[in-house]
Design an enzyme around this catalytic site. Sequence first.
Site, PDB file in Angstrom:
ATOM      1  N   TYR A   1      12.813  -5.327  -3.095  1.00  0.00           N
ATOM      2  CA  TYR A   1      11.829  -5.534  -4.150  1.00  0.00           C
ATOM      3  C   TYR A   1      10.806  -4.402  -4.285  1.00  0.00           C
ATOM      4  O   TYR A   1      10.471  -3.983  -5.383  1.00  0.00           O
ATOM      5  CB  TYR A   1      11.071  -6.837  -3.898  1.00  0.00           C
ATOM      6  CG  TYR A   1       9.810  -6.975  -4.724  1.00  0.00           C
ATOM      7  CD1 TYR A   1       9.893  -7.244  -6.085  1.00  0.00           C
ATOM      8  CD2 TYR A   1       8.552  -6.816  -4.151  1.00  0.00           C
ATOM      9  CE1 TYR A   1       8.745  -7.352  -6.856  1.00  0.00           C
ATOM     10  CE2 TYR A   1       7.404  -6.923  -4.918  1.00  0.00           C
ATOM     11  CZ  TYR A   1       7.500  -7.188  -6.265  1.00  0.00           C
ATOM     12  OH  TYR A   1       6.376  -7.288  -7.026  1.00  0.00           O
TER      13      TYR A   1
ATOM     14  N   GLY B   1       0.427  -0.643  -4.870  1.00  0.00           N
ATOM     15  CA  GLY B   1      -0.897  -1.244  -4.733  1.00  0.00           C
ATOM     16  C   GLY B   1      -1.760  -0.917  -5.921  1.00  0.00           C
ATOM     17  O   GLY B   1      -1.863   0.255  -6.306  1.00  0.00           O
TER      18      GLY B   1
ATOM     19  N   ASN C   1      -0.917   2.295   5.948  1.00  0.00           N
ATOM     20  CA  ASN C   1      -0.005   1.348   5.297  1.00  0.00           C
ATOM     21  C   ASN C   1       0.633   0.512   6.400  1.00  0.00           C
ATOM     22  O   ASN C   1       1.195   1.056   7.341  1.00  0.00           O
ATOM     23  CB  ASN C   1       1.071   2.117   4.510  1.00  0.00           C
ATOM     24  CG  ASN C   1       2.107   1.196   3.874  1.00  0.00           C
ATOM     25  OD1 ASN C   1       3.228   1.612   3.625  1.00  0.00           O
ATOM     26  ND2 ASN C   1       1.763  -0.041   3.600  1.00  0.00           N
ATOM     27  N   GLY C   2       0.533  -0.807   6.257  1.00  0.00           N
ATOM     28  CA  GLY C   2       1.130  -1.693   7.263  1.00  0.00           C
ATOM     29  C   GLY C   2       0.149  -2.769   7.670  1.00  0.00           C
ATOM     30  O   GLY C   2      -0.899  -2.938   7.035  1.00  0.00           O
TER      31      GLY C   2
ATOM     32  N   CYS D   1       0.820  -1.225   0.000  1.00  0.00           N
ATOM     33  CA  CYS D   1       0.000   0.000   0.000  1.00  0.00           C
ATOM     34  C   CYS D   1       0.857   1.280   0.000  1.00  0.00           C
ATOM     35  O   CYS D   1       1.996   1.270   0.428  1.00  0.00           O
ATOM     36  CB  CYS D   1      -0.952   0.111   1.194  1.00  0.00           C
ATOM     37  SG  CYS D   1      -2.127  -1.230   1.328  1.00  0.00           S
TER      38      CYS D   1
END
Length: 458
Positions: free
Chosen positions: A246, A28, A102-103, A2
């Site tokens: 990544y 996302g 986010n998380g 996200c």
Amino acid sequence: MCAVVGVYGTENASKVAYYALFAMQHRGQESSGISASNGKEITLIKNRGLVTDVFNEDSFKVLTGNCAIGHNRYSTAGKDSVLDAQPVFARYKLGEIAIAHNGNLTNKQVIRDELIEKGAIFQTYMDTENVVHLIAKSQKEKLVDRVVDSVKRLEGAYCFIIQSRSKMFVIRDKYGIRPLSIGQLEDGGYIVASESCAFDLVGAKFIRDVKPGEMLIFENCEDGATFKSEQLFEPDPHPCAFEYIYFARPDSVIDGKNVYETRVKCGKILAKEQPANIDIVLPVPDSGVAAAMGFAEGLGVPFVMGIVRNHYVGRTFIEPTQQIRDLKVKLKLSPIKHLIEGKRVAIVDDSLVRGTTSKQIVKMLKEAGAKEVHMRIAAPEIKYPCRYGIDTPTKEELISDSHTPEQIAQKIGANSVGFLSVDGLKDALGRDRDYSLVSFDGNYFAGGCADSLNCSGN
Ligand code: AMP
């Protein structure tokens, strides 16, 4: 995964948020949303799809005001439905709020059960909805105290951007697991975003990262927008190594380190640790490009873009079945035969998860005439699922959980497979702080565990 963004103290804040979300689309692709406040009310538009699908010119006639927050969703908790798109909006005793997160919260279920026991009704499967309830139920008079009350109940990984009608609150967990930076716009307004690549697109100047455990409060004063900072928790920094490996865009700088440079370093160290007698180095595009450049430089062997990536593969093919996943690789990647024929090839990727991509690629390269194919992975073996917001399958599905590199080589048809060591990764990242290496070492320092069924979170 996200992306989150918050924009404060600038005209057309929602347009700035839109471009920032566009720059962070890689974080996302399931849904996107923006809420905006004009001081009197909060408006919200969110839907499934890419940023460019969800918004059009008319959206900005609705999303008016000097403060906007936004979100791109990649589901790691909750479901892929429009209800689970963010920001989450609510009306409560003090007025209106919207939240972007986010998380992943590792104590989500404990808190949710407790809230449901007390009569709360949930509309979504997201851990973020817990926070809305906690804020609404807090007995504190001021919103800021309710926010503090609520985040003190949370465990795991979070970057929150919370908007009221007049203010914006930004909070990063004490580990700083997910990235979050502050920038300043040309007119003096502020932008907070998951990745600094968002600042470059909207012409904002990078100020600094939000500190682990820090809360920022943005408000208007006589001279325009301003923000104050409060350290809510003692920092215990563990930024996520996978952002560098990544996930983040190569042009982003996270906690002072450029993502591209870190990937090149991983490749160079990999060349020392896992050399191979080869004629050319190929990257898996795009994820392995920077690491493959470092690997080629480290070995003094030519770097060749010998695989072409088709960028027009739509979301239609992103289906969670093994059969479709195999097809997906072929649709996305194809080899340039005359570069590969008769050569001993090293193929470099950033990570190996289930082994699906690499099996297809090795087969593709052998069919293209490669004499030998040596797979090199610029990350250590992934043996544990991440519980802090990186999408990983169950432990059993992770190929390195049950296979040695030699067994993997046999399984994917490669002449050899070599991984970066955990120590090598630490050298590439720098020894100045502890990183979250949970996927590689299973150290669940922020709660959660490898087994999702018996885990307190997720
Ligand atoms: P696999 O084919 O399952 O071994 O996955 C490895 C490929 O997936 C590599 O090319 C990575 O770049 C990519 N990858 C790694 N982590 C993720 C993730 N969390 N979500 C999507 N793709 C990933």
